[in-house]
Design a protein around this motif. Structure first.
Motif, PDB file in Angstrom:
ATOM      1  N   ALA A 124       4.577 -10.160  -1.734  1.00 52.66           N
ATOM      2  CA  ALA A 124       3.389  -9.418  -2.165  1.00 52.66           C
ATOM      3  C   ALA A 124       2.118 -10.015  -1.568  1.00 52.66           C
ATOM      4  O   ALA A 124       1.212  -9.285  -1.136  1.00 52.66           O
ATOM      5  CB  ALA A 124       3.310  -9.416  -3.691  1.00 52.66           C
ATOM      6  N   GLN A 127       1.911  -9.114   2.295  1.00 60.75           N
ATOM      7  CA  GLN A 127       2.388  -7.742   2.427  1.00 60.75           C
ATOM      8  C   GLN A 127       2.293  -7.238   3.875  1.00 60.75           C
ATOM      9  O   GLN A 127       1.267  -7.405   4.540  1.00 60.75           O
ATOM     10  CB  GLN A 127       1.578  -6.824   1.519  1.00 60.75           C
ATOM     11  CG  GLN A 127       2.097  -5.387   1.470  1.00 60.75           C
ATOM     12  CD  GLN A 127       1.227  -4.504   0.597  1.00 60.75           C
ATOM     13  OE1 GLN A 127       0.105  -4.857   0.279  1.00 60.75           O
ATOM     14  NE2 GLN A 127       1.743  -3.362   0.203  1.00 60.75           N
ATOM     15  N   ASP A 132       7.295 -10.846   5.223  1.00 57.59           N
ATOM     16  CA  ASP A 132       7.591  -9.833   4.194  1.00 57.59           C
ATOM     17  C   ASP A 132       8.617  -8.833   4.705  1.00 57.59           C
ATOM     18  O   ASP A 132       9.533  -8.433   3.969  1.00 57.59           O
ATOM     19  CB  ASP A 132       6.290  -9.128   3.803  1.00 57.59           C
ATOM     20  CG  ASP A 132       6.527  -8.045   2.750  1.00 57.59           C
ATOM     21  OD1 ASP A 132       7.378  -8.257   1.856  1.00 57.59           O
ATOM     22  OD2 ASP A 132       5.869  -6.991   2.832  1.00 57.59           O
ATOM     23  N   ARG A 214       8.082  -8.245  -6.286  1.00 54.45           N
ATOM     24  CA  ARG A 214       7.102  -7.866  -5.266  1.00 54.45           C
ATOM     25  C   ARG A 214       6.311  -6.645  -5.711  1.00 54.45           C
ATOM     26  O   ARG A 214       5.083  -6.594  -5.570  1.00 54.45           O
ATOM     27  CB  ARG A 214       7.808  -7.581  -3.949  1.00 54.45           C
ATOM     28  CG  ARG A 214       6.886  -7.151  -2.806  1.00 54.45           C
ATOM     29  CD  ARG A 214       7.680  -6.847  -1.549  1.00 54.45           C
ATOM     30  NE  ARG A 214       6.816  -6.477  -0.440  1.00 54.45           N
ATOM     31  CZ  ARG A 214       6.384  -5.237  -0.222  1.00 54.45           C
ATOM     32  NH1 ARG A 214       6.717  -4.254  -1.062  1.00 54.45           N
ATOM     33  NH2 ARG A 214       5.593  -4.982   0.822  1.00 54.45           N
ATOM     34  N   SER A 215       7.011  -5.638  -6.254  1.00 54.22           N
ATOM     35  CA  SER A 215       6.329  -4.422  -6.696  1.00 54.22           C
ATOM     36  C   SER A 215       5.344  -4.712  -7.828  1.00 54.22           C
ATOM     37  O   SER A 215       4.210  -4.224  -7.827  1.00 54.22           O
ATOM     38  CB  SER A 215       7.371  -3.395  -7.144  1.00 54.22           C
ATOM     39  OG  SER A 215       6.755  -2.231  -7.661  1.00 54.22           O
ATOM     40  N   LEU A 218       2.253  -6.712  -6.565  1.00 57.77           N
ATOM     41  CA  LEU A 218       1.287  -5.894  -5.833  1.00 57.77           C
ATOM     42  C   LEU A 218       0.365  -5.152  -6.792  1.00 57.77           C
ATOM     43  O   LEU A 218      -0.840  -5.019  -6.536  1.00 57.77           O
ATOM     44  CB  LEU A 218       2.028  -4.901  -4.929  1.00 57.77           C
ATOM     45  CG  LEU A 218       2.677  -5.480  -3.671  1.00 57.77           C
ATOM     46  CD1 LEU A 218       3.487  -4.412  -2.946  1.00 57.77           C
ATOM     47  CD2 LEU A 218       1.622  -6.075  -2.752  1.00 57.77           C
ATOM     48  N   ASP A 219       0.913  -4.674  -7.906  1.00 55.25           N
ATOM     49  CA  ASP A 219       0.067  -4.016  -8.910  1.00 55.25           C
ATOM     50  C   ASP A 219      -0.914  -4.993  -9.535  1.00 55.25           C
ATOM     51  O   ASP A 219      -2.082  -4.657  -9.793  1.00 55.25           O
ATOM     52  CB  ASP A 219       0.933  -3.387  -9.999  1.00 55.25           C
ATOM     53  CG  ASP A 219       1.762  -2.218  -9.481  1.00 55.25           C
ATOM     54  OD1 ASP A 219       1.354  -1.618  -8.469  1.00 55.25           O
ATOM     55  OD2 ASP A 219       2.807  -1.909 -10.090  1.00 55.25           O
ATOM     56  N   LEU A 221      -2.127  -7.785  -8.180  1.00 58.34           N
ATOM     57  CA  LEU A 221      -3.149  -8.224  -7.219  1.00 58.34           C
ATOM     58  C   LEU A 221      -4.299  -7.224  -7.104  1.00 58.34           C
ATOM     59  O   LEU A 221      -5.411  -7.604  -6.721  1.00 58.34           O
ATOM     60  CB  LEU A 221      -2.516  -8.448  -5.844  1.00 58.34           C
ATOM     61  CG  LEU A 221      -1.561  -9.632  -5.726  1.00 58.34           C
ATOM     62  CD1 LEU A 221      -0.959  -9.700  -4.331  1.00 58.34           C
ATOM     63  CD2 LEU A 221      -2.283 -10.936  -6.056  1.00 58.34           C
TER      64      LEU A 221
END
Length: 326
Positions: A124, A127, A132, A214-215, A218-219, A221
């Motif tokens: 993440a 990315q 990655d 990772r998903s 990302l939210d 961040l």
């Protein structure tokens, strides 16, 4: 907090009871215990088969619901899961084999989850960069590979490694080598046999957890509180570790509990490939021999493991999110 955990444990216990009873009922309707006594030489007469099945609590003349309630009543009041097709107590077989299976599951689960979280956070933060992309490709490759195929590939790799070294460094058949003496040799032998199946479980767990982590990361961040922490003077790394990772781990605790059942299923095939006589082998042999008690006991074992994992995830959830404690 204690009252909350007690309520959750009671809910999980009720679900475990329902799952175990449904497993016995479905196994009774699906499996045919008489089949394992047919075709023998000399043949058994019908009365002998009936008496054997009645002794195991699997008399086909008794309604399935009545048999299920009797079987479950014996568990509650006597701790008796019945007898298996080979006249071994189901509970004794579960106790012996669960220790073997847990050696794989505990190591594979903890290390796989830790590695998956690290790779997910790393992916993440970086990315769409080369690292990655590589982690993503390898994760999907592992997830697309069946557990038994992964085990065979690791065995081939270990065989070539042993040939290159000129010594049997990694063993992959059985849980240990019989006939060894000395504490050091026995411990080294156990570790040697544990390496490959543990690597297979770690790879599977890490691939699964890394995609989810990772998903979620990302939210996180992109959240306002990360920008607020940065605006107050925190460095990017400090803001991510102190605020981002902790928040991103909250949904991972729930994912861990429900993904634990998949790890149990994956270890079933790995135990067969690596000749580990654990709960996976017990479940497969029970199905093959139409053993209703053995199949139901195996499913109860899995349900209890998921109950424990769910309870631990609730504790972890409360530790990460103070709102749950309120």
């Amino acid at each position: 907090m204690l009252a909350y955990l007690v309520r959750r444990i009671i809910n999980y216990l009720i679900l475990t009871i329902i799952a175990t009873l449904l497993a016995y009922i479905l196994a009774s309707y699906t499996l045919n215990p008489e089949a394992r006594y047919l075709g023998r030489n000399p043949p058994l007469n019908q009365n002998s088969i009936h008496n054997i099945l009645a002794g195991l609590g699997q008399d086909p003349s008794v309604p399935v619901i009545q048999r299920a309630l009797t079987w479950f009543g014996n568990i509650i009041f006597h701790g008796d899961f019945g007898m298996m097709y080979n006249n071994q107590p189901v509970l004794h077989s579960i106790i012996v084999r669960s220790g073997i299976s847990l050696q794989l599951l505990i190591v594979g689960t903890i290390l796989g989850a830790f590695l998956g979280v690290v790779l997910g956070v790393w992916g993440a933060v970086r990315q769409y960069r080369a690292s990655d992309q590589i982690v993503t490709a390898l994760s999907f490759l592992v997830l697309a590979t069946p557990a038994f195929v992964l085990g065979v590939l690791l065995m081939i790799t270990a065989t070539r490694f042993n040939a290159a070294v000129g010594h049997q460094v990694i063993s992959f058949t059985g849980q240990y080598t019989p006939g060894l003496s000395g504490t050091g040799r026995i411990l080294a032998d156990r570790v040697s046999h544990l390496v490959l199946p543990s690597i297979a479980l770690i790879m599977t767990g890490a691939a699964s957890y890394s995609r989810y982590q990772r998903s979620v990361m990302l939210d996180v961040l992109a959240s306002d509180f990360i920008r607020t922490a940065r605006s107050k003077g925190r460095r990017r790394g400090s803001a991510m570790i102190r605020h981002g990772v902790r928040v991103a781990l909250i949904p991972m605790s729930t994912f861990f509990a429900y993904n634990f059942g998949l790890l149990v299923t994956g270890s079933t095939f790995l135990e067969t490939v690596f000749s580990w006589h654990g709960m996976g082998e017990l479940a497969l042999t029970s199905i093959t021999n139409h053993d209703i008690n053995g199949v139901s006991g195996s499913i109860c074992y899995v349900a209890v493991l998921i109950l424990i994992a769910s309870t631990l995830s609730e504790v972890l959830y409360a530790a990460l999110d103070p709102r749950v404690r309120v």
